[in-house]
Design a protein around this motif. Structure first.
Motif, PDB file in Angstrom:
ATOM      1  N   LEU A  20     -26.019 -12.826 -20.911  1.00  9.20           N
ATOM      2  CA  LEU A  20     -24.716 -13.483 -21.012  1.00  9.20           C
ATOM      3  C   LEU A  20     -23.655 -12.511 -21.493  1.00  9.20           C
ATOM      4  CD1 LEU A  20     -25.726 -16.947 -22.543  1.00  9.20           C
ATOM      5  CD2 LEU A  20     -24.766 -16.530 -20.274  1.00  9.20           C
ATOM      6  N   ALA A  21     -24.030 -11.676 -22.457  1.00  4.48           N
ATOM      7  CA  ALA A  21     -23.076 -10.696 -22.980  1.00  4.48           C
ATOM      8  C   ALA A  21     -22.702  -9.676 -21.918  1.00  4.48           C
ATOM      9  CB  ALA A  21     -23.664  -9.997 -24.199  1.00  4.48           C
ATOM     10  N   MET A  22     -23.705  -9.208 -21.139  1.00  2.00           N
ATOM     11  CA  MET A  22     -23.423  -8.246 -20.066  1.00  2.00           C
ATOM     12  C   MET A  22     -22.536  -8.866 -19.001  1.00  2.00           C
ATOM     13  SD  MET A  22     -27.152  -6.433 -19.562  1.00  2.00           S
ATOM     14  CE  MET A  22     -26.554  -5.542 -18.127  1.00  2.00           C
ATOM     15  N   GLY A  23     -22.787 -10.128 -18.674  1.00  2.00           N
ATOM     16  CA  GLY A  23     -21.970 -10.812 -17.677  1.00  2.00           C
ATOM     17  C   GLY A  23     -20.526 -10.902 -18.104  1.00  2.00           C
ATOM     18  N   ALA A  24     -20.308 -11.196 -19.374  1.00  2.00           N
ATOM     19  CA  ALA A  24     -18.939 -11.275 -19.883  1.00  2.00           C
ATOM     20  C   ALA A  24     -18.271  -9.913 -19.843  1.00  2.00           C
ATOM     21  CB  ALA A  24     -18.961 -11.826 -21.307  1.00  2.00           C
ATOM     22  N   ALA A  25     -19.049  -8.863 -20.133  1.00  2.00           N
ATOM     23  CA  ALA A  25     -18.479  -7.517 -20.157  1.00  2.00           C
ATOM     24  C   ALA A  25     -18.150  -7.022 -18.761  1.00  2.00           C
ATOM     25  CB  ALA A  25     -19.455  -6.555 -20.831  1.00  2.00           C
ATOM     26  N   LEU A  26     -18.971  -7.421 -17.770  1.00  2.00           N
ATOM     27  CA  LEU A  26     -18.779  -6.948 -16.406  1.00  2.00           C
ATOM     28  C   LEU A  26     -17.833  -7.809 -15.588  1.00  2.00           C
ATOM     29  CD1 LEU A  26     -22.458  -5.979 -15.536  1.00  2.00           C
ATOM     30  CD2 LEU A  26     -20.574  -4.436 -16.099  1.00  2.00           C
ATOM     31  N   ARG A  27     -17.393  -8.942 -16.129  1.00  2.00           N
ATOM     32  CA  ARG A  27     -16.500  -9.830 -15.393  1.00  2.00           C
ATOM     33  C   ARG A  27     -15.206  -9.100 -15.045  1.00  2.00           C
ATOM     34  NH1 ARG A  27     -15.748 -14.483 -18.916  1.00  2.00           N
ATOM     35  NH2 ARG A  27     -17.881 -14.923 -18.289  1.00  2.00           N
ATOM     36  N   PRO A  28     -14.751  -9.151 -13.802  1.00  2.00           N
ATOM     37  CA  PRO A  28     -13.519  -8.438 -13.427  1.00  2.00           C
ATOM     38  C   PRO A  28     -12.341  -8.868 -14.292  1.00  2.00           C
ATOM     39  CG  PRO A  28     -14.648  -9.270 -11.482  1.00  2.00           C
ATOM     40  CD  PRO A  28     -15.340  -9.875 -12.667  1.00  2.00           C
ATOM     41  N   VAL A  29     -11.590  -7.895 -14.698  1.00  2.00           N
ATOM     42  CA  VAL A  29     -10.427  -8.182 -15.532  1.00  2.00           C
ATOM     43  C   VAL A  29      -9.257  -8.504 -14.611  1.00  2.00           C
ATOM     44  CG1 VAL A  29      -8.925  -7.319 -17.349  1.00  2.00           C
ATOM     45  CG2 VAL A  29     -11.312  -6.574 -17.242  1.00  2.00           C
ATOM     46  N   LEU A  30      -9.157  -9.758 -14.153  1.00  2.00           N
ATOM     47  CA  LEU A  30      -8.096 -10.225 -13.273  1.00  2.00           C
ATOM     48  C   LEU A  30      -7.408 -11.415 -13.895  1.00  2.00           C
ATOM     49  CD1 LEU A  30      -9.869 -10.106  -9.791  1.00  2.00           C
ATOM     50  CD2 LEU A  30      -8.095  -8.571 -10.621  1.00  2.00           C
ATOM     51  N   PRO A  31      -6.115 -11.546 -13.707  1.00  3.33           N
ATOM     52  CA  PRO A  31      -5.411 -12.720 -14.228  1.00  3.33           C
ATOM     53  C   PRO A  31      -5.959 -13.992 -13.615  1.00  3.33           C
ATOM     54  CG  PRO A  31      -3.877 -11.023 -13.472  1.00  3.33           C
ATOM     55  CD  PRO A  31      -5.235 -10.619 -13.005  1.00  3.33           C
ATOM     56  N   ALA A  32      -5.830 -15.081 -14.330  1.00  2.00           N
ATOM     57  CA  ALA A  32      -6.301 -16.370 -13.824  1.00  2.00           C
ATOM     58  C   ALA A  32      -5.577 -16.709 -12.529  1.00  2.00           C
ATOM     59  CB  ALA A  32      -6.047 -17.457 -14.861  1.00  2.00           C
ATOM     60  N   GLY A  33      -6.333 -17.120 -11.525  1.00  2.00           N
ATOM     61  CA  GLY A  33      -5.742 -17.490 -10.241  1.00  2.00           C
ATOM     62  C   GLY A  33      -5.457 -16.330  -9.325  1.00  2.00           C
ATOM     63  N   ALA A  34      -5.794 -15.100  -9.744  1.00  2.00           N
ATOM     64  CA  ALA A  34      -5.523 -13.936  -8.897  1.00  2.00           C
ATOM     65  C   ALA A  34      -6.459 -13.934  -7.701  1.00  2.00           C
ATOM     66  CB  ALA A  34      -5.701 -12.648  -9.696  1.00  2.00           C
ATOM     67  N   THR A  35      -6.000 -13.397  -6.574  1.00  2.00           N
ATOM     68  CA  THR A  35      -6.818 -13.331  -5.361  1.00  2.00           C
ATOM     69  C   THR A  35      -7.269 -11.898  -5.120  1.00  2.00           C
ATOM     70  OG1 THR A  35      -4.831 -13.014  -4.022  1.00  2.00           O
ATOM     71  CG2 THR A  35      -5.622 -15.273  -4.302  1.00  2.00           C
ATOM     72  N   ALA A  36      -8.359 -11.753  -4.381  1.00  2.00           N
ATOM     73  CA  ALA A  36      -8.864 -10.421  -4.051  1.00  2.00           C
ATOM     74  C   ALA A  36      -7.880  -9.720  -3.114  1.00  2.00           C
ATOM     75  CB  ALA A  36     -10.222 -10.539  -3.366  1.00  2.00           C
ATOM     76  N   PRO A  37      -7.823  -8.378  -3.165  1.00  2.00           N
ATOM     77  CA  PRO A  37      -6.907  -7.649  -2.286  1.00  2.00           C
ATOM     78  C   PRO A  37      -7.252  -7.879  -0.815  1.00  2.00           C
ATOM     79  CG  PRO A  37      -8.446  -6.162  -3.368  1.00  2.00           C
ATOM     80  CD  PRO A  37      -8.611  -7.496  -4.030  1.00  2.00           C
ATOM     81  N   ALA A  38      -6.239  -7.838   0.051  1.00  2.00           N
ATOM     82  CA  ALA A  38      -6.432  -8.065   1.484  1.00  2.00           C
ATOM     83  C   ALA A  38      -7.269  -6.946   2.083  1.00  2.00           C
ATOM     84  CB  ALA A  38      -5.078  -8.139   2.174  1.00  2.00           C
ATOM     85  N   VAL A  39      -8.044  -7.290   3.097  1.00  2.00           N
ATOM     86  CA  VAL A  39      -8.863  -6.292   3.773  1.00  2.00           C
ATOM     87  C   VAL A  39      -7.982  -5.263   4.465  1.00  2.00           C
ATOM     88  CG1 VAL A  39     -10.579  -5.948   5.597  1.00  2.00           C
ATOM     89  CG2 VAL A  39     -10.744  -7.935   4.085  1.00  2.00           C
ATOM     90  N   LEU A  40      -6.931  -5.720   5.126  1.00  2.00           N
ATOM     91  CA  LEU A  40      -5.972  -4.840   5.783  1.00  2.00           C
ATOM     92  C   LEU A  40      -4.571  -5.161   5.287  1.00  2.00           C
ATOM     93  CD1 LEU A  40      -7.163  -4.983   9.526  1.00  2.00           C
ATOM     94  CD2 LEU A  40      -7.752  -3.264   7.812  1.00  2.00           C
ATOM     95  N   SER A  41      -3.742  -4.133   5.211  1.00  2.00           N
ATOM     96  CA  SER A  41      -2.352  -4.352   4.842  1.00  2.00           C
ATOM     97  C   SER A  41      -1.593  -4.964   6.011  1.00  2.00           C
ATOM     98  CB  SER A  41      -1.697  -3.023   4.443  1.00  2.00           C
ATOM     99  OG  SER A  41      -1.547  -2.188   5.580  1.00  2.00           O
ATOM    100  N   GLU A  42      -0.375  -5.419   5.746  1.00  2.00           N
ATOM    101  CA  GLU A  42       0.448  -6.009   6.808  1.00  2.00           C
ATOM    102  C   GLU A  42       0.720  -4.995   7.918  1.00  2.00           C
ATOM    103  OE1 GLU A  42       4.833  -8.203   7.309  1.00  2.00           O
ATOM    104  OE2 GLU A  42       3.986  -7.819   5.318  1.00  2.00           O
ATOM    105  N   THR A  43       0.965  -3.745   7.527  1.00  2.00           N
ATOM    106  CA  THR A  43       1.208  -2.700   8.515  1.00  2.00           C
ATOM    107  C   THR A  43      -0.033  -2.443   9.356  1.00  2.00           C
ATOM    108  OG1 THR A  43       2.885  -1.605   7.151  1.00  2.00           O
ATOM    109  CG2 THR A  43       1.802  -0.261   8.833  1.00  2.00           C
ATOM    110  N   GLU A  44      -1.191  -2.393   8.711  1.00  2.00           N
ATOM    111  CA  GLU A  44      -2.434  -2.162   9.439  1.00  2.00           C
ATOM    112  C   GLU A  44      -2.710  -3.291  10.425  1.00  2.00           C
ATOM    113  OE1 GLU A  44      -5.153   0.401   6.298  1.00  2.00           O
ATOM    114  OE2 GLU A  44      -4.912  -1.768   5.982  1.00  2.00           O
TER     115      GLU A  44
END
Length: 207
Positions: A20-44
């Motif tokens: 449980l402690a390792m899981g908390a430490a490895l949890r991504p540090v992202l703001p609440a409600g943040a989304t993963a980065p897009a696979v391709l940019s708008e230009t791509e």
């Protein structure tokens, strides 16, 4: 036995707390409600969508060349078709991965000065897709035979490749790395070589 079971229970409990402690430490540090980065940019996405359409017409050009034309020109057309199909599979795979539509609703909007990029276009009606042939030009290629078919095909495909190089070079200038950028640079290289070969073949035909 009781002592051994108690020891085992305590060990399992300690392991659970550690996980449980390792899981908390490895949890991504992202703001609440943040989304993963897009696979391709708008230009791509825009570049890939437009290049899909551009490659599609290259295949049409190769299909309309007289099959009884000079075997070397027919072989070149077949080589171009094979490479364009391979790249098409890659481009369509990227769009599927990104969850993007195949058709660009704002064609060429990703390219700077898109309205000025039509200097290689076959018609005024198709200003925003460099190098493409008009319906009349495609029809002319379809009915041409022999040397005339070779000349028309080489002219149209050379112009088509010039437009593709223009698009790929613009994408390379806008992007800062990644698979799409590397693919754009490779298109500039390979299509530039084929442009040189087609110019040589046209020169040999007195064009």
């Amino acid at each position: 036995m009781i002592r051994r079971s108690g020891f085992r229970f305590a060990a399992f409990g300690a392991l659970a707390l550690l996980l449980l402690a390792m899981g908390a430490a490895l949890r991504p540090v992202l703001p609440a409600g943040a989304t993963a980065p897009a696979v391709l940019s708008e230009t791509e996405v825009g570049f890939v969508q437009d290049m899909v359409a551009h490659h599609g017409q290259a295949l049409v050009l190769t299909q309309r060349l007289d099959a009884d034309a000079d075997p070397f020109v027919v072989g070149l057309a077949r080589q171009i078709a094979d490479s364009q199909r391979t790249e098409l599979g890659m481009l369509l795979g990227w769009l599927r991965l990104a969850g993007a539509p195949v058709v660009n609703p704002r064609r060429m909007a990703w390219m700077p000065d898109a309205e000025q990029s039509h200097r290689h276009s076959g018609t005024e009606a198709d200003r925003t897709m460099p190098g493409t042939a008009s319906a009349a030009e495609l029809d002319e290629l379809s009915v041409a035979r022999g040397t005339q078919a070779e000349i028309i095909f080489l002219r149209l495909m050379r112009r088509h490749h010039a437009g593709g190089v223009e698009m790929a070079a613009a994408a390379d200038a806008l992007l800062t790395g990644g698979e799409v950028d590397r693919s754009a640079r490779e298109m500039v290289r390979t299509q530039g070589q084929e442009i040189g070969l087609m110019s040589l073949l046209l020169n040999r035909r007195g064009v």
